[in-house]
Scaffold this active site. Structure first.
Site, mmCIF file in Angstrom:
data_model
loop_
_atom_site.group_PDB
_atom_site.id
_atom_site.type_symbol
_atom_site.label_atom_id
_atom_site.label_comp_id
_atom_site.label_asym_id
_atom_site.label_seq_id
_atom_site.Cartn_x
_atom_site.Cartn_y
_atom_site.Cartn_z
ATOM 1 C CB SER A 66 -0.919 0.007 1.218
ATOM 2 O OG SER A 66 -1.603 1.241 1.315
ATOM 3 C CE LYS A 123 -12.068 -0.624 1.046
ATOM 4 N NZ LYS A 123 -12.178 0.157 -0.201
ATOM 5 N N GLY A 134 -17.061 -5.059 -11.688
ATOM 6 C CA GLY A 134 -16.594 -5.552 -10.397
ATOM 7 C C GLY A 134 -17.738 -5.775 -9.437
ATOM 8 N N GLY A 173 -17.145 -5.991 -5.811
ATOM 9 C CA GLY A 173 -16.631 -5.805 -4.458
ATOM 10 C C GLY A 173 -17.006 -4.451 -3.894
ATOM 11 N N GLY A 174 -16.375 -4.120 -2.762
ATOM 12 C CA GLY A 174 -16.686 -2.864 -2.088
ATOM 13 C C GLY A 174 -16.398 -1.640 -2.928
ATOM 14 C CE1 TYR A 183 -1.769 2.372 -5.494
ATOM 15 C CE2 TYR A 183 -4.141 2.125 -5.294
ATOM 16 C CZ TYR A 183 -2.873 1.901 -4.801
ATOM 17 O OH TYR A 183 -2.707 1.194 -3.640
#
Length: 295
Positions: free
Chosen positions: A18, A70, A130, A132-133, A237
């Protein structure tokens, strides 16, 4: 004697990659704030409760929350902000006197780089890839800020998408489409894709170093499907110019890199913790330099 620093951190699993520590520590150093941001890798969801009890006891100021926790953290918190409650997912926790409040800054962070195009999105279809969250945050951002005519949710697994949307109160805005139908050339799904003003990749596919499927297995990269009336938004990213964004540029589409959402959600989290405004341009410069050099 220097004052002790308050601790901030990222809760997730296998998240050593990260860039959040770089973002938040850079901002704190630039503003001279007494915070330090680190990573807390939690191997299994059963340990989340222990981790949050420890955070209360130790006075840790706050956390970001990422994959895969999450949704798992939601029942362990004392309060939920309205936007987090709307999608039952939290990416930011603030600890005040041992009371933990969950927020979702992904919604605002996703919306920020699209706001200048709001008028051209309103009343038009959009597509999100997608289940997911991150995709749910994009869906809620579209509903709140942009009012599209419909949101096409492209997924591989129909039942996973249905489960994701079970507790979402605005299902009427969403039409679930299968990615396999899109790649098989089913006319209706190709029309949905082609008519969309915005195309969003809310999957991690395309991330540098990630093994497995190429992004072309998810989002079609053919020039006749991507076109110059679209905005293509990749939440990935790293790299900055993903294969999807390169294909979109060749088709003449406007592109938005995942850096914008990453910094947008981080800036909102930063303010919730510190009460200060993140120096976004300086942080972006540092982040891009580190991503490009791989350091």
């Amino acid at each position: 004697m220097k004052p002790s620093k308050q601790i901030l951190g990222l809760i997730g699993r296998n998240v050593g990659y990260s860039w959040s520590p770089l973002i938040h520590n850079t901002a704190c150093e630039l503003l001279g704030l007494p915070f330090i941001y680190t990573i807390f890798n939690i191997a299994e969801p059963q340990r989340l409760d222990d981790a949050l009890r420890g955070a209360r006891a130790l006075g840790i100021a706050g956390f970001n929350v990422t994959i895969p926790y999450k949704q798992d953290v939601v029942p362990l918190l004392d309060h939920l902000a309205e936007e987090a409650a709307s999608i039952r997912a939290v990416n930011t926790i603030v600890n005040i006197d041992g009371k933990l409040t969950g927020y979702n800054t992904d919604i605002e962070g996703f919306a920020a780089p699209l706001l200048s195009c709001r008028d051209s999105i309103a009343g038009m279809p959009v597509s999100v890839f997608g289940s997911g969250g991150a995709s749910l945050a994009a869906i809620e951002a579209f509903r709140r800020y942009f009012k599209p005519s419909i949101i096409y949710l492209f997924v591989r697994d129909l039942f996973k998408a249905i489960r994701m949307l079970e507790s979402y109160d605005h299902k009427e805005t969403i039409s679930i489409c299968l990615i396999d139908d899109l790649h098989a050339g089913k006319n209706s799904t190709r029309e949905h894709f082609g008519s969309s003003r915005v195309i969003v990749n809310a999957t991690p596919i395309g991330t540098r170093g990630r093994t497995g499927d190429d992004v072309s297995c998810i989002v079609p990269l053919e020039k006749n499907l991507l076109h110059d009336s679209q905005i293509v938004y990749d939440m990935v990213y790293n790299p900055l110019r993903t294969p999807l964004l390169r294909a979109a540029e060749l088709a003449g589409a406007k592109t938005i890199t995942g850096i914008e959402m990453l910094i947008g959600q981080a800036a909102r989290s930063f303010t919730l913790w510190t009460g200060e405004i993140m120096p976004v341009e300086e942080v972006r410069t540092q982040l891009i330099r580190h991503i490009e050099t791989g350091t």
